[in-house]
Write a protein that holds these residues in place. Structure first.
Motif, short mmCIF file in Angstrom:
data_model
loop_
_atom_site.label_atom_id
_atom_site.label_comp_id
_atom_site.label_asym_id
_atom_site.label_seq_id
_atom_site.Cartn_x
_atom_site.Cartn_y
_atom_site.Cartn_z
N ILE A 112 0.79 -0.97 0.13
CA ILE A 112 -0.01 0.11 -0.10
C ILE A 112 0.85 1.25 0.10
O ILE A 112 0.26 2.39 0.44
N GLN A 113 2.08 1.16 -0.48
CA GLN A 113 2.97 2.26 -0.41
C GLN A 113 2.49 3.42 -1.42
O GLN A 113 2.75 4.60 -0.97
N HIS A 114 1.71 2.96 -2.46
CA HIS A 114 1.04 4.22 -3.31
C HIS A 114 0.14 4.82 -2.60
O HIS A 114 0.05 6.09 -2.84
N VAL A 115 -0.47 4.36 -1.54
CA VAL A 115 -1.37 5.18 -0.74
C VAL A 115 -0.48 5.87 0.34
O VAL A 115 -0.76 6.88 0.35
N LEU A 116 0.13 5.33 0.89
CA LEU A 116 1.10 6.16 2.07
C LEU A 116 1.92 7.39 1.32
O LEU A 116 2.10 8.27 2.22
N GLU A 117 2.40 7.25 0.20
CA GLU A 117 3.20 8.29 -0.53
C GLU A 117 1.94 9.49 -0.74
O GLU A 117 2.75 10.65 -0.80
N LEU A 118 0.69 9.41 -0.49
CA LEU A 118 -0.36 10.57 -0.63
C LEU A 118 -0.19 11.19 0.84
O LEU A 118 -0.70 12.39 0.64
N ILE A 119 0.08 10.32 1.78
CA ILE A 119 -0.04 11.14 3.15
C ILE A 119 1.37 11.60 3.70
O ILE A 119 2.53 11.28 3.55
N PRO A 120 1.14 13.16 3.90
CA PRO A 120 2.43 13.69 4.50
C PRO A 120 3.21 12.77 5.63
O PRO A 120 2.52 12.30 6.44
N GLU A 121 4.44 12.87 5.35
CA GLU A 121 5.40 12.21 6.27
C GLU A 121 5.00 12.48 7.72
O GLU A 121 5.26 11.35 8.59
N GLU A 122 4.76 13.66 8.14
CA GLU A 122 4.58 13.96 9.64
C GLU A 122 3.25 13.30 10.23
O GLU A 122 3.04 13.45 11.40
N ASN A 123 2.55 12.74 9.34
CA ASN A 123 1.24 12.08 9.60
C ASN A 123 1.25 10.71 9.81
O ASN A 123 0.19 9.86 9.99
N ILE A 124 2.67 10.15 9.59
CA ILE A 124 2.68 8.67 9.61
C ILE A 124 3.58 8.40 10.59
O ILE A 124 4.93 8.96 10.93
N VAL A 125 2.99 7.32 11.52
CA VAL A 125 3.81 6.93 12.77
C VAL A 125 4.19 5.52 12.74
O VAL A 125 3.40 4.64 12.15
N ARG A 126 5.36 5.22 12.94
CA ARG A 126 5.69 3.71 13.19
C ARG A 126 6.50 3.70 14.70
O ARG A 126 7.53 4.14 14.79
N PHE A 127 5.92 2.67 15.41
CA PHE A 127 6.26 2.46 16.75
C PHE A 127 7.58 1.66 16.65
O PHE A 127 7.74 0.80 15.48
N PRO A 128 8.46 1.45 17.54
CA PRO A 128 9.52 0.59 17.64
C PRO A 128 9.11 -0.77 17.63
O PRO A 128 7.93 -1.03 17.92
N GLU A 129 10.01 -1.73 17.27
CA GLU A 129 9.72 -3.04 16.96
C GLU A 129 9.14 -3.91 18.04
O GLU A 129 8.16 -4.93 17.78
N ASP A 130 9.48 -3.55 19.47
CA ASP A 130 8.75 -4.45 20.32
C ASP A 130 7.47 -3.95 20.72
O ASP A 130 6.69 -4.47 21.77
N VAL A 131 6.79 -2.83 20.19
CA VAL A 131 5.60 -2.47 20.44
C VAL A 131 4.92 -2.99 19.41
O VAL A 131 4.61 -2.61 18.19
N HIS A 132 4.08 -4.17 19.73
CA HIS A 132 3.27 -5.09 18.88
C HIS A 132 1.84 -4.52 18.79
O HIS A 132 1.12 -4.47 19.93
N VAL A 133 1.29 -4.23 17.50
CA VAL A 133 -0.03 -3.55 17.63
C VAL A 133 -0.70 -4.01 16.00
O VAL A 133 0.18 -4.06 15.13
N GLU A 134 -1.86 -4.40 15.98
CA GLU A 134 -2.73 -4.60 14.63
C GLU A 134 -3.96 -3.81 14.96
O GLU A 134 -4.52 -3.73 16.16
N GLY A 135 -4.27 -3.26 13.61
CA GLY A 135 -5.55 -2.62 13.68
C GLY A 135 -6.86 -3.23 14.16
O GLY A 135 -7.74 -2.24 14.59
N GLY A 136 -6.98 -4.47 14.11
CA GLY A 136 -8.21 -5.01 14.75
C GLY A 136 -8.35 -4.89 15.99
O GLY A 136 -9.52 -5.00 16.53
N ASP A 137 -7.37 -4.52 16.61
CA ASP A 137 -7.36 -4.39 18.24
C ASP A 137 -7.73 -2.66 18.60
O ASP A 137 -7.85 -2.36 19.77
N VAL A 138 -7.72 -2.17 17.78
CA VAL A 138 -7.75 -0.46 17.99
C VAL A 138 -8.93 0.01 17.30
O VAL A 138 -9.12 0.14 16.39
#
Length: 304
Positions: A112-138
């Motif tokens: 989905i990189q073609h979608v992410l490229e439309l979003i400004p960088e400051e609006n994208i967050v990636r947590f550290p690797e030991d922070v496990h999360v999936e969207g079905g839980d949020v």
């Protein structure tokens, strides 16, 4: 440019990523299965076919487009399951959060990189690797953020435990003005009827002030009770163990008064209509065999 905006589960949907069932490859082996329900169907020889799942997802796309929703699809990766786009990312307020998912599924985000490229960088967050999360839980819910987790010390032993307490804390830190409420979910690697893979497998808000819930998905009685009190017992539709197994809580809202639901959810669909909600019924029983349904295969980017 795309500025993501999602504050709850039911506001009018404008833009969404819908997963794809194209080029799934062969059915996985038992060792490759990520959840007990897929294992059941692999064993029984009833694992869904690509053709059936493509048909089901096409029906969903048609409903979304009928309601003027802009639909993005992932790039197709050969021989790779890309149905459940909710797992790979989610939006809270104006932030797109990339999920840290099972390592085997990392390529889904690249698709989905073609979608992410439309979003400004400051609006994208990636947590550290030991922070496990999936969207079905949020689940953003206006001033709240509801998060499914598993707090047991044996967390690493469950492939079905996808969101840890580090994620709950990281999301609270990212949104200090929101009230983050976590729920300890029942997990099983082997029994699909006693496994809430994600929060949306046992709970989901619907309409303006209503919810679908399955009590046994929650390990702590008081956390289940908190939700009942919050929504009000008269506004809650309680689903049975069988209905949870068939993913009745995993429908998808296009607006407070429009939902997409599986055509076999007779009892639920009748209740939704009684609440004045338009129910767009689609066939999705084959995809349900992989322990995911309509909410799991959609990733909302903008709601009004």
């Amino acid at each position: 440019m795309l500025i993501p905006q999602v504050n709850n589960e039911t506001a009018r949907l404008k833009e969404v990523v819908l997963g794809t069932a194209k080029s799934l490859g062969e059915a996985p082996s038992l060792e490759e299965a990520y959840d007990p329900k897929s294992r059941e169907h692999i064993k029984a020889g009833t694992y869904p076919t690509e053709k059936d799942m493509v048909t089901e997802m096409t029906a969903v796309q048609k409903v979304l487009e009928k309601h003027q929703v802009k639909v993005y699809r992932p790039e197709v990766i050969e021989n790779y399951n890309q149905i459940f786009s909710r797992d790979i990312g989610f939006v809270i307020a104006d932030k797109f959060i990339k999920a840290n998912i099972l390592p085997d599924r990392e390529r889904e985000i690249e698709a989905i990189q073609h979608v992410l490229e439309l979003i400004p960088e400051e609006n994208i967050v990636r947590f550290p690797e030991d922070v496990h999360v999936e969207g079905g839980d949020v689940m953003p819910h206006n001033e709240y953020i509801f998060i499914g987790t598993y707090r047991g010390d044996d967390y690493p032993e469950y492939i079905t435990a996808r969101t840890n307490m580090k994620a709950v804390n990281a999301i609270q830190a990212l949104f200090p003005n929101k009230k983050v409420k976590s729920f300890n979910l029942r997990k099983s690697n082997t029994d699909a009827k006693n496994n809430a893979l994600h929060l949306d497998c046992c709970f989901q808000p619907v309409g303006n002030n209503k919810a679908i819930i399955h009590k046994n998905g929650f390990l702590e009685e008081e956390e289940y009770q908190w939700l009942i009190n919050y929504f009000g017992k008269e506004n809650v539709f309680e689903i049975t163990k069988e209905e949870m197994y068939n993913m009745n809580s995993n429908i998808f809202s296009i607006a407070p008064d429009i939902v997409i639901s599986e055509q076999n959810f007779t009892r639920l669909n009748a209740w939704l209509r009684a609440q004045g909600i338009t129910v767009e019924e689609v066939p999705y029983a084959e995809i349900a065999k992989q322990e995911g349904l309509l909410r799991c295969s959609t990733l909302p980017l903008i709601r009004e």
